[in-house]
Design a protein around this motif. Structure first.
Motif, mmCIF file in Angstrom:
data_model
loop_
_atom_site.group_PDB
_atom_site.id
_atom_site.type_symbol
_atom_site.label_atom_id
_atom_site.label_comp_id
_atom_site.label_asym_id
_atom_site.label_seq_id
_atom_site.Cartn_x
_atom_site.Cartn_y
_atom_site.Cartn_z
ATOM 1 N N HIS A 81 3.226 1.485 -0.163
ATOM 2 C CA HIS A 81 3.283 0.587 -1.234
ATOM 3 C C HIS A 81 3.083 -0.517 -0.663
ATOM 4 O O HIS A 81 2.298 -1.593 -0.099
ATOM 5 N N HIS A 114 0.656 -3.993 1.981
ATOM 6 C CA HIS A 114 0.882 -5.301 1.236
ATOM 7 C C HIS A 114 0.163 -5.790 2.762
ATOM 8 O O HIS A 114 0.210 -7.092 2.313
ATOM 9 N N MET A 155 -1.720 1.533 -4.186
ATOM 10 C CA MET A 155 -0.763 0.137 -4.041
ATOM 11 C C MET A 155 -1.054 -0.431 -5.767
ATOM 12 O O MET A 155 -0.710 -1.394 -6.721
ATOM 13 N N ASP A 171 -7.220 3.435 -1.907
ATOM 14 C CA ASP A 171 -6.870 2.691 -0.937
ATOM 15 C C ASP A 171 -6.793 2.953 0.159
ATOM 16 O O ASP A 171 -6.937 1.781 1.991
#
Length: 166
Positions: free
Chosen positions: A115, A119, A142, A164
């Motif tokens: 995760h 970012h 995410m 994603d």
């Protein structure tokens, strides 16, 4: 980074590998150790990954992106994991272990690392996390709710989820 060849370092590298195999992508994560350990600074041009104390309660990890003042580029990316929570470094936990974190099992480190690496690529939460009560949530890498990016199916496969990857 975490101690060389530690379980957590192996999982950090695995999280990079999961993003590296996204079909059609042209990015690549790599890791290297520097000759010394620098102080974590979100604007020094060094990408740091570390466990720290003092993150806000309930925060498992946070990613900081250093953005250039002159170009629309990131030049620094730091991922900080909370040293104040229990992490599970089991390489293949079952769904019931992942979905029942502390106090017994701990939060599954690989899910959180994948995760946070998202970012680092510039992806935001999906959904954003401020939707009204009753809004359906879905499995997504995410998704800001733990363990929404958890193992899938009877084989407990960890992967970057389709939305994603796209």
């Amino acid at each position: 980074m975490f101690p060389p060849e530690s379980d957590l370092e192996v999982l950090i590298l695995e999280s990079m590998g999961l993003w590296n195999i996204v079909p059609g992508s042209t990015f690549e994560y790599t890791a290297q150790r520097l000759d010394q350990d620098y102080v974590i600074d979100h604007n020094d041009g060094f990408n740091d990954t570390a466990a720290v104390s003092g993150l806000d309660p309930g925060v498992l990890a946070v990613t900081y992106l250093g953005v250039s003042q002159t170009t629309p580029e990131w030049f620094d990316m730091d991922i900080l994991f909370s040293a104040d929570v229990l992490f599970n470094s089991n390489p293949a936990p079952s769904c019931d272990i992942v979905s029942n974190p502390p106090p017994v099992n701990g939060y599954y480190f690989l899910l959180i690392a994948v995760h946070e690496m998202g970012h680092a690529l510039g992806l935001a939460h999906n959904p954003q996390g401020d939707e009204p009560a009753g809004t359906p949530w879905f499995i997504a890498t995410m998704n800001p709710a733990y363990p929404a990016g958890g193992p899938v199916g009877q084989e407990n496969i960890i992967e970057v989820h389709t939305d994603d990857r796209n």
